[in-house]
Design a protein around this motif. Structure first.
Motif, PDB file in Angstrom:
ATOM      1  N   LEU A  22       0.097  -3.052  -1.718  1.00 24.70           N
ATOM      2  CA  LEU A  22       1.236  -2.964  -2.634  1.00 24.70           C
ATOM      3  C   LEU A  22       1.926  -1.607  -2.504  1.00 24.70           C
ATOM      4  N   ALA A  23       1.121  -0.534  -2.473  1.00 28.45           N
ATOM      5  CA  ALA A  23       1.686   0.808  -2.363  1.00 28.45           C
ATOM      6  C   ALA A  23       2.424   0.990  -1.040  1.00 28.45           C
ATOM      7  N   ALA A  24       1.870   0.486   0.040  1.00 28.96           N
ATOM      8  CA  ALA A  24       2.516   0.605   1.351  1.00 28.96           C
ATOM      9  C   ALA A  24       3.831  -0.158   1.383  1.00 28.96           C
ATOM     10  N   THR A  25       3.852  -1.335   0.801  1.00 28.25           N
ATOM     11  CA  THR A  25       5.058  -2.160   0.807  1.00 28.25           C
ATOM     12  C   THR A  25       6.199  -1.488   0.056  1.00 28.25           C
ATOM     13  N   VAL A  26       5.893  -0.909  -1.098  1.00 29.10           N
ATOM     14  CA  VAL A  26       6.924  -0.221  -1.877  1.00 29.10           C
ATOM     15  C   VAL A  26       7.534   0.919  -1.069  1.00 29.10           C
ATOM     16  N   TRP A  68      -5.293  -2.757 -15.688  1.00 27.19           N
ATOM     17  CA  TRP A  68      -3.885  -2.892 -16.053  1.00 27.19           C
ATOM     18  C   TRP A  68      -2.997  -1.839 -15.399  1.00 27.19           C
ATOM     19  N   ALA A  69      -3.610  -0.833 -14.793  1.00 30.76           N
ATOM     20  CA  ALA A  69      -2.823   0.178 -14.086  1.00 30.76           C
ATOM     21  C   ALA A  69      -2.047  -0.434 -12.926  1.00 30.76           C
ATOM     22  N   GLY A  70      -2.488  -1.593 -12.462  1.00 30.08           N
ATOM     23  CA  GLY A  70      -1.806  -2.225 -11.340  1.00 30.08           C
ATOM     24  C   GLY A  70      -0.506  -2.927 -11.688  1.00 30.08           C
ATOM     25  N   ALA A 317      -7.132   4.104  -2.584  1.00 33.51           N
ATOM     26  CA  ALA A 317      -6.466   3.063  -1.807  1.00 33.51           C
ATOM     27  C   ALA A 317      -4.951   3.143  -1.947  1.00 33.51           C
ATOM     28  N   VAL A 318      -4.484   3.425  -3.159  1.00 36.41           N
ATOM     29  CA  VAL A 318      -3.036   3.540  -3.383  1.00 36.41           C
ATOM     30  C   VAL A 318      -2.456   4.658  -2.523  1.00 36.41           C
ATOM     31  N   ALA A 351      -7.097  13.506  -1.667  1.00 36.76           N
ATOM     32  CA  ALA A 351      -8.318  14.313  -1.755  1.00 36.76           C
ATOM     33  C   ALA A 351      -8.851  14.336  -3.181  1.00 36.76           C
ATOM     34  N   ARG A 352      -7.937  14.398  -4.152  1.00 36.64           N
ATOM     35  CA  ARG A 352      -8.355  14.375  -5.553  1.00 36.64           C
ATOM     36  C   ARG A 352      -8.996  13.031  -5.905  1.00 36.64           C
ATOM     37  N   ALA A 353      -8.414  11.951  -5.409  1.00 32.15           N
ATOM     38  CA  ALA A 353      -8.946  10.615  -5.706  1.00 32.15           C
ATOM     39  C   ALA A 353     -10.295  10.378  -5.043  1.00 32.15           C
ATOM     40  N   GLU A 354     -10.526  11.021  -3.904  1.00 36.97           N
ATOM     41  CA  GLU A 354     -11.793  10.823  -3.185  1.00 36.97           C
ATOM     42  C   GLU A 354     -12.895  11.764  -3.662  1.00 36.97           C
TER      43      GLU A 354
END
Length: 472
Positions: A22-26, A68-70, A317-318, A351-354
Motif C-alpha cells: 500500500l505504501a509503495a503504491t501511494v 486501525w492505523a491502516g 514494512a510501511v 531505523a527507528r521502526a526496526e
C-alpha cells in the motif's frame, strides 16, 4: 477498483496490498507514474490489516490501534489514481519483468518497468505430532477468521508457541469474548539470557510498552505455562487432547482447538521463481532475499519491500515500501522523485521502526525440537511424508530438497513447499552435517500458485505466440 488490468504495460507493478505494498503504491502514484496494485485477497490490508474495510468488529479497542492505523493508508491508495485489482492470483514473474496474473478465471501477462514485491510473510511451520489433525490450526488462520468474520473460539482452546502474534491473537480473542483455556509458551529459557544484550534497544522502542501491556492483559485472564519443551496433539480423527511437558511436569489436557504459532518468515516463492538471490538467515532461521538499502534485488528492476525482505514488523514494512517505491521513481523519473519524501528521512524512520528487532528475534528464536521433527511426525502435509521418510531418503542418496522430490514428492503438493520447505532444509542439513545454505531450498518455477489449465488457455494469443508454437 477494476476487475482486469486496463493496459498491458505499467511503470510500476506492486504485488501485495499489505502495509508495504500500500505504501509503495501511494508513492508511485503520487509521482505521476502508472501504477498497478495486485492482491489475491478480497480487500486491502494484507494479514496485518486484513478485512480493514469490511470487518464486522466495530469496536476499535478490540483489534487495537495498530490494526486501525491502516485505514488512512488504504484510503490514500484508493484516492491515489493507482489501479487496484483484488482476487488477483500472481503466478509468474520473470527477469523481463513480465507478470503472469489470473483474475476471474482468465490469465494475462503484464509488462512492468519496475516491480515491487510486497508478498509479506508466512507462519513458520510448526511440525509436532498430530499437527495435521482436524482441530489444529495456525494462529494466523484463527486471526483471519476473527478479523474477517468476527469469529472466536467458544470451546476448549489451547494456544501454543511463542512470538508477538501469539499474544496479540490471545488478547483479541479475549476482547471479543472468546475462550482460551491454556497458553503453552515454548520460548526457551536460555533465550532470555541471549536476548539481554539487545534489551536496551528494545526497551526504548515503540514495541516494549505495548507488548508488556498486552502480555499482562492476557496473563490476568488465562493460565500461562512457560518453558514448554515437548508438545503433541492427540485424537482419533479429531483433536481431543494436547500433551505437553515443561521441566519435570507432563500433562495431558482436553482440547477441541489447538492454535499453533512460532513466528513468521518471508514469503519467498514468487521472488525465488523470478531468480532473485536468497541467503539463509541464521538469526531468523529462514531464507531471505539479498537486497540493498533500497530494497533492490539481484534481478534488475525487481525490489522487495516489507516482511518479504526479512521480518521487521508492520511499521518497518510501511517505510520499506516507501523506500522501494522512491528508488523506482528515481530510476524512472528522477524529476518526479524530488516531490517525494527524501530518502535520508525514510531511512531514519525505518531505523527507528526496526529498533528492538534483534531482541525479538533472539528471544523468540524457535527451539530445535519444534523446527526439526523426528519419527513419524508429518513434515510434508500435502504428500504425507514423515521425518523418518526424509531421513531414509537421505540415507539412500537424496542430497537436497530438489533431489528429495524424486524420492518422496515433498514440496510438490498444492502448497508448493510453503508448509514444509524450511523443515525439509533444516532436517536434511542436520542429517548430512551441512549448513542450510549448503543444502539449499526447492527450485521454484511458475506457476507459483495453483491455477487451472483453462486459466492458462485464456491467455491472449499474439502473432509472436503463434509463431513460437509453430517453430517449437
Amino acid at each position: 477498483m477494476r476487475a482486469t488490468p486496463k493496459r498491458d504495460n505499467y511503470d510500476i507493478v506492486v504485488i501485495g496490498a499489505g502495509p508495504a505494498g500500500l505504501a509503495a503504491t501511494v508513492f508511485a502514484a503520487e509521482a505521476g507514474l502508472s501504477a498497478l496494485l495486485l492482491d489475491e485477497n478480497p480487500g486491502p490490508g494484507g494479514q496485518v490489516w486484513r478485512a480493514i474495510s469490511s470487518t464486522p468488529v466495530a469496536e476499535r479497542e478490540q483489534l487495537g490501534a495498530d490494526y486501525w492505523a491502516g485505514a488512512d493508508l488504504v484510503q490514500a491508495v484508493r484516492s491515489s489514481g493507482a489501479e487496484i485489482i483484488h482476487r488477483a492470483t500472481v503466478w509468474s514473474l520473470d527477469r523481463n519483468l513480465e507478470v503472469g496474473v489470473s483474475v476471474g478465471g482468465a490469465s494475462a501477462f503484464i509488462n512492468a518497468r519496475r516491480v515491487v514485491l510486497a508478498t509479506g510473510a508466512l507462519e513458520r511451520p510448526f511440525p509436532i505430532p498430530g499437527w495435521t489433525l482436524p482441530g489444529v490450526m495456525t494462529a494466523g488462520a484463527a486471526q483471519t477468521m476473527l478479523k474477517s468474520s468476527g469469529l472466536v473460539p467458544d470451546g476448549r482452546t489451547v494456544i501454543a508457541g511463542q512470538g508477538p502474534l501469539l499474544w496479540l491473537l490471545a488478547a483479541q480473542i479475549l476482547r471479543l469474548g472468546g475462550r482460551i483455556d491454556r497458553i503453552l509458551d515454548t520460548t526457551e529459557r536460555r533465550n532470555h539470557i541471549a536476548a539481554l544484550p539487545h534489551a536496551f534497544a528494545f526497551m526504548t522502542s515503540p514495541y516494549f510498552a505495548k507488548g508488556l501491556a498486552m502480555m499482562r492483559e492476557v496473563r490476568a485472564k488465562v493460565r500461562v505455562v512457560t518453558g514448554v519443551n515437548e508438545l503433541s496433539a492427540e485424537g482419533d480423527g479429531q483433536l481431543a487432547t494436547v500433551t505437553y511437558a515443561a521441566g519435570d511436569r507432563r500433562e495431558t489436557i482436553p482440547a477441541g482447538l489447538l492454535l499453533l504459532h512460532q513466528g513468521v518468515v518471508p514469503n519467498v516463492n514468487l521472488a525465488m521463481a523470478a531468480g532473485v538471490e536468497h541467503r539463509w538467515d541464521d538469526r531468523q532461521l529462514c531464507w531471505s532475499p539479498v537486497v540493498d538499502d533500497k530494497g533492490n534485488t539481484s534481478v534488475e528492476g525487481i525490489a522487495i519491500a516489507g516482511d518479504g525482505a526479512g521480518i521487521a514488523g508492520m511499521e518497518a514494512a510501511v517505510f520499506r515500501g516507501r523506500i522501494a517505491a522512491r528508488a523506482a521513481v528515481q530510476a524512472l523519473a528522477p524529476e518526479e522523485a524530488a516531490k517525494l519524501a527524501p530518502m535520508a528521512m525514510l531511512r531514519t524512520n525505518l531505523a527507528r521502526a526496526e529498533r528492538g528487532r534483534a531482541f525479538l528475534d533472539t528471544l523468540f528464536r524457535p527451539a530445535r525440537q519444534f523446527r526439526i521433527p523426528k519419527g513419524d511426525t508429518i513434515v510434508c502435509r500435502c504428500e504425507e511424508v514423515t521425518a523418518n521418510d526424509i531421513l531414509d531418503a537421505v540415507a539412500i542418496g537424496a542430497t537436497g530438497p530438489n533431489q528429495l522430490k524424486a524420492y518422496r514428492r515433498t514440496g510438490m503438493g498444492p502448497c508448493q513447499g510453503r508448509l514444509c520447505g524450511l523443515t525439509v532444509t533444516e532436517l536434511m542439513a542436520e542429517a548430512r552435517g551441512k549448513s542450510p545454505q549448503e543444502i539449499g531450498y526447492y527450485r521454484l518455477r511458475a506457476p507459483v500458485k495453483p491455477i487451472t489449465l483453462s486459466e492458462l488457455a485464456a491467455v491472449a494469443k499474439t502473432e509472436a505466440d503463434v509463431n513460437a508454437v509453430v517453430r517449437g
